[in-house]
Design an enzyme around this catalytic site. Structure first.
Site, PDB file in Angstrom:
ATOM      1  N   PHE A  43     -32.327 139.470 -35.185  1.00  0.00           N
ATOM      2  CA  PHE A  43     -32.394 137.978 -35.394  1.00  0.00           C
ATOM      3  C   PHE A  43     -32.784 137.432 -34.200  1.00  0.00           C
ATOM      4  CE2 PHE A  43     -31.172 134.749 -36.970  1.00  0.00           C
ATOM      5  CZ  PHE A  43     -31.174 134.506 -38.557  1.00  0.00           C
ATOM      6  N   GLU A  44     -32.967 137.160 -33.248  1.00  0.00           N
ATOM      7  CA  GLU A  44     -33.369 137.386 -31.657  1.00  0.00           C
ATOM      8  C   GLU A  44     -33.157 137.961 -30.932  1.00  0.00           C
ATOM      9  OE1 GLU A  44     -30.683 133.204 -33.635  1.00  0.00           O
ATOM     10  OE2 GLU A  44     -29.798 134.206 -31.373  1.00  0.00           O
ATOM     11  N   SER A  45     -33.342 137.517 -29.544  1.00  0.00           N
ATOM     12  CA  SER A  45     -33.789 137.899 -28.601  1.00  0.00           C
ATOM     13  C   SER A  45     -33.459 137.174 -27.537  1.00  0.00           C
ATOM     14  CB  SER A  45     -35.684 139.426 -28.310  1.00  0.00           C
ATOM     15  OG  SER A  45     -34.974 139.735 -29.502  1.00  0.00           O
ATOM     16  N   PRO A  74     -27.233 135.588 -28.513  1.00  0.00           N
ATOM     17  CA  PRO A  74     -27.941 135.599 -27.212  1.00  0.00           C
ATOM     18  C   PRO A  74     -27.449 134.882 -25.910  1.00  0.00           C
ATOM     19  CG  PRO A  74     -29.449 134.523 -29.346  1.00  0.00           C
ATOM     20  CD  PRO A  74     -28.024 134.414 -29.662  1.00  0.00           C
TER      21      PRO A  74
END
Length: 284
Positions: A43-45, A74
């Site tokens: 979904f996010e990095s 994150p």
């Protein structure tokens, strides 16, 4: 270049919200960061680069579609990994410099993983929707507005339309139409649906395709909104639930201090370590 897979707001591995963390991304271009995020399909990095001051890092967060100015899980996951790599056994403090704000995080070892808590600062309260507008947004998810409470835009770095819905409306919610233009018109980036009584919520990517498992950037606004509505006292910690409907139930700990600063925390587990084979230059 190494990167890690971690699970945030997770009591065990393979729970909570997954995240890819690049602890030292020096040499990577923003375009490469975006492509790597798409490749990894998280979904996010988050991509970190050390700054001159001890325990200070520049940070950039990407979804598969875009870079975000701020994101919650994150930041917590990155700080926990930094503790694993550099923090030793004692509690540690970190500062992540994101494009639009700096975030302080405290970490400690807890069981086989870590506990991380960030100070999101005070919330900003935006537009309050009238009942008809709130019901229209709820209808876009096939849901039903809970008219006992106001729908309002609130932000601690990312502006969310906090939309109270019924318990059945939360369970049945599916985004059925694009909302970008409508959200821009009220100064919001995302919709966060809330079952107020259960302290539980749901949100999706802008296209309504991927449901987020545990949203730290929404947890702060929700906490501030609940205190503003008299549902929780300032200075007292409580927890929010998310992720149940995608099989990854997650707990997000929150507290709004007497001065208004919002704390968001949770447990983080390290899952995997990997290494990129190409050099950063080869990824452009």
């Amino acid at each position: 270049m190494e990167y890690w897979q971690v699970d945030v707001f997770a009591e065990r591995v393979l729970a909570g919200n997954g995240l890819a963390v690049f602890p030292d991304c020096r040499g990577l271009s923003p375009a490469a960061m975006q492509e790597l995020t798409r490749e990894l399909r998280q979904f996010e990095s988050i991509f970190l680069a050390p700054l001159d001051a001890a325990n200070h890092f520049a940070a950039r967060v990407f979804t598969v579609e875009e870079e975000l100015p701020f994101a919650g899980h994150p930041v917590l996951g990155a700080a926990a990994l930094l503790h694993h790599l550099h923090g030793g056994k004692a509690d540690a403090d970190w500062l992540l410099q994101l494009p639009e704000k700096s975030v302080g995080i405290t970490t400690r070892r807890q069981g086989k993983g870590f506990y991380a808590e960030m100070d999101q600062g005070p919330a900003t309260f935006g537009k309050v929707l009238d009942g008809a507008s709130a019901a229209t947004f709820a209808g876009a998810f096939g849901s039903r507005y809970d008219s006992r409470y106001p729908a309002q835009v609130v932000s601690t770095g990312l502006p969310y339309l906090l939309l109270p819905v019924t318990a059945a409306g939360l369970a049945d919610a599916r985004q059925r139409e694009p909302l970008d233009a409508a959200l821009a018109g009220i100064g919001a980036a995302f919709v966060f649906l809330m079952d107020v009584d259960a302290r539980e919520g749901r949100t999706w990517d802008p296209l309504g395709v991927v449901e987020d498992i545990a949203t730290g950037s929404a947890a702060g606004p929700v906490a501030a909104w609940r205190v503003s509505q008299g549902l929780e006292p300032a200075g007292q910690a409580f927890s929010l639930a998310q992720g149940r409907f995608v099989g990854r139930p997650s707990r997000l700990d929150v507290c709004v201090g007497e001065a208004g600063n919002v704390l968001v925390g949770g447990t983080v587990q390290l899952l995997a370590q990997a290494r990129l084979l190409p050099s950063p230059a080869e990824l452009d």
